[in-house]
Design an enzyme around this catalytic site. Structure first.
Site, short mmCIF file in Angstrom:
data_model
loop_
_atom_site.label_atom_id
_atom_site.label_comp_id
_atom_site.label_asym_id
_atom_site.label_seq_id
_atom_site.Cartn_x
_atom_site.Cartn_y
_atom_site.Cartn_z
N TYR A 246 0.82 -1.21 0.00
CA TYR A 246 0.00 0.00 0.00
C TYR A 246 0.85 1.26 0.00
CZ TYR A 246 -3.00 3.65 2.08
OH TYR A 246 -3.66 4.82 2.35
N LYS A 250 1.56 3.95 -3.11
CA LYS A 250 1.13 5.34 -2.91
C LYS A 250 2.32 6.30 -3.04
CE LYS A 250 -2.50 6.74 -1.64
NZ LYS A 250 -3.69 7.28 -2.40
#
Length: 500
Positions: A246, A250
């Protein structure tokens, strides 16, 4: 400089906004807020992942407008609610992972290019260990696709990208001998957290495609491919110094935005761990369990006899409505300009810290006072439990907890062993699963750091030149009384919306 008497709501009059990731938690709070505080908004284009407009509209009705979040606006408008939504909202079927956001109708796309003033991208796959291809498509490629779309919008005033404050990065300085402070600075393209590796985003994308081809050539079923790509994402993330897929994807998305933004007025909002609404539109609304919430909910159900995390670790959390208020403030104040400081940490750790020990104590107080009712209608009795100060201690504890019969476990409940042989019985898979989850959370519950919010504090000062009616655009973390918020707002919200 703001003229006397002007409100932030005034800025929104006649504006057309594209919202991406509309079915997500924060985007819903944003959409509800805009529709409620500024009925003279021109239009909201809401991008939804769907194959056609009818399916996109259906998703918006079921997943957005029919939720409890909109009850205040629904009560305010009464029978006019549906017609108001129909007048202000346009459902757009698309796909963030595709060029031009997957919008197939060129006529609609060209109208959007003419009309859009503001884009708010709240889309993101937030699973720590999602398939690498899915995370890359949404969090990395998707960010670039939004930027390229923004460059075609003729009236573009500001692009707001909601990122995350959850990653560990090199932009740190020492706060004390034991703590670091994360700076509000952008990532440089190709920045790796490990000096031993060089991050090239294009190479990462090519390696991912090669990995997919290899897995398909082995004729693996979809379930095996899914798990292989989850492991591959963690492997590539760890190689470059990020703790999970994640935050890695990002971070790469931010790198692409900053590198290719050109003259687009770009704002990047990095919220901390987002929790339920504190006040607006009403206290305690939340969807799902977000990071620390999983621990609170499992504890309340009597399934977690311990809290993972060092008691002194600061859990940087922030209510959702404060995040959205900061988004609106940043959007208004930075419109039509490319600000020098465009990274905003919307957080609480520096100005109003909340520790793991605080959450443990408050959770125990709440569930002792208001026990969770199980499916048989009986209250669940919880124990105080213990706080485990390291991942190794937690792993030993979990192994004992699930491998030994309950009576034996109770005898050693408060004994911390220094070594323990894993028992290969029926509970072994459960032990591995719990340990894997703990490993994913480790960077956040043992991290001795806070987030700098100087840019956000300056934004708060700038916002004071506007008349913020009834403090409905407040985003100061020092206004939060954590015990009151957790006891009377957040945990009750979790019980109502997330512990069903």
């Amino acid at each position: 400089m703001n003229s006397a008497g002007t409100t932030m709501q005034d800025f929104l009059k006649g504006k057309t906004i594209l919202v991406i990731g509309t079915t997500g938690f924060l985007a819903k709070v944003f959409v509800e807020k805009i529709l409620r505080i500024q009925p003279k908004i021109q239009k909201l284009y809401l991008l939804v992942r769907a194959s056609n407009t009818d399916l996109a509209s259906h998703r918006l009705q079921n997943e957005v407008f029919q939720t409890d979040l909109f009850k205040v606006l629904r009560e305010k408008l009464g029978e006019d609610f549906n017609s108001y939504i129909a007048k202000k909202v346009v459902a757009i079927a698309g796909d963030l992972g595709v060029e031009n956001l997957g919008i197939k109708d060129n006529n609609i796309k060209n109208v959007m290019f003419e009309e859009i003033d503001i884009i708010v991208n709240s889309a993101g796959n937030t699973k720590f260990d999602e398939r690498f291809d899915i995370s890359m498509s949404v969090n990395t490629k998707g960010a670039l696709h939004v930027l390229n779309f923004a460059k075609n919008c003729h009236k573009m005033k500001v692009l707001v990208h909601l990122s995350t404050g959850k990653y560990l990065n090199q932009n740190t300085s020492k706060l004390s001998s034991n703590e670091v402070i994360f700076q509000e600075k952008p990532f440089e393209i190709g920045e790796s957290l490990k000096g031993t590796s060089k991050l090239d985003i294009e190479i990462e994308m090519n390696l991912l495609e090669k990995k997919l081809d290899e897995l398909r050539a082995l004729n693996m079923d979809e379930n095996k491919i899914k798990h292989a790509l989850k492991d591959y994402g963690i492997e590539r993330s760890n190689l470059h110094g990020w703790p999970n897929t994640y935050v890695f994807t990002k971070a790469m998305g931010e790198m692409l935005l900053v590198h290719y933004k050109d003259n687009v007025p770009l704002i990047i909002i990095r919220p901390a761990m987002v929790t339920s609404t504190s006040k607006d539109p009403f206290p305690g609304w939340i969807e799902g369990q977000r990071t620390v919430d999983s621990m609170i909910c499992t504890y309340g159900k009597g399934k977690l006899p311990c809290f993972l995390g060092h008691p002194k670790t600061i859990l940087d959390i922030i209510p959702a409505d404060l995040v959205i208020n900061s988004v609106i403030a940043a959007m208004v104040i930075n419109s039509n300009q490319a600000p020098k400081n465009f990274i905003y940490h919307v957080s609480s750790s520096l100005r109003n810290p909340l520790k793991v020990s605080d959450v443990h104590k408050i959770s125990h107080q709440y569930f002792m006072k208001t026990p969770y009712i199980n499916k048989n209608g009986k209250p669940i009795v919880i124990s105080k439990g213990i706080a485990l100060k390291s991942l190794s201690t937690f792993n030993i504890y979990v192994t004992i907890r699930y491998a030994l019969p309950l009576k034996v476990f109770n005898l050693v409940n408060n004994i911390i062993c220094h070594s323990f042989q894993d028992v290969y019985d029926d509970n072994y898979k459960k032990i591995r699963m719990v340990k894997k989850i703990a490993k994913l959370y480790k960077p956040y519950v043992f991290l001795k750091a806070v987030f700098d919010d100087t840019n956000t504090e300056n934004l708060r000062r700038a916002a004071k030149s506007y008349n913020m009616e009834n403090e409905e655009l407040e985003f100061d973390p020092t206004s939060i009384n954590w015990t009151d918020y957790m006891m009377n707002t957040h945990i009750p919200g979790l019980v109502k919306y997330a512990m069903k």
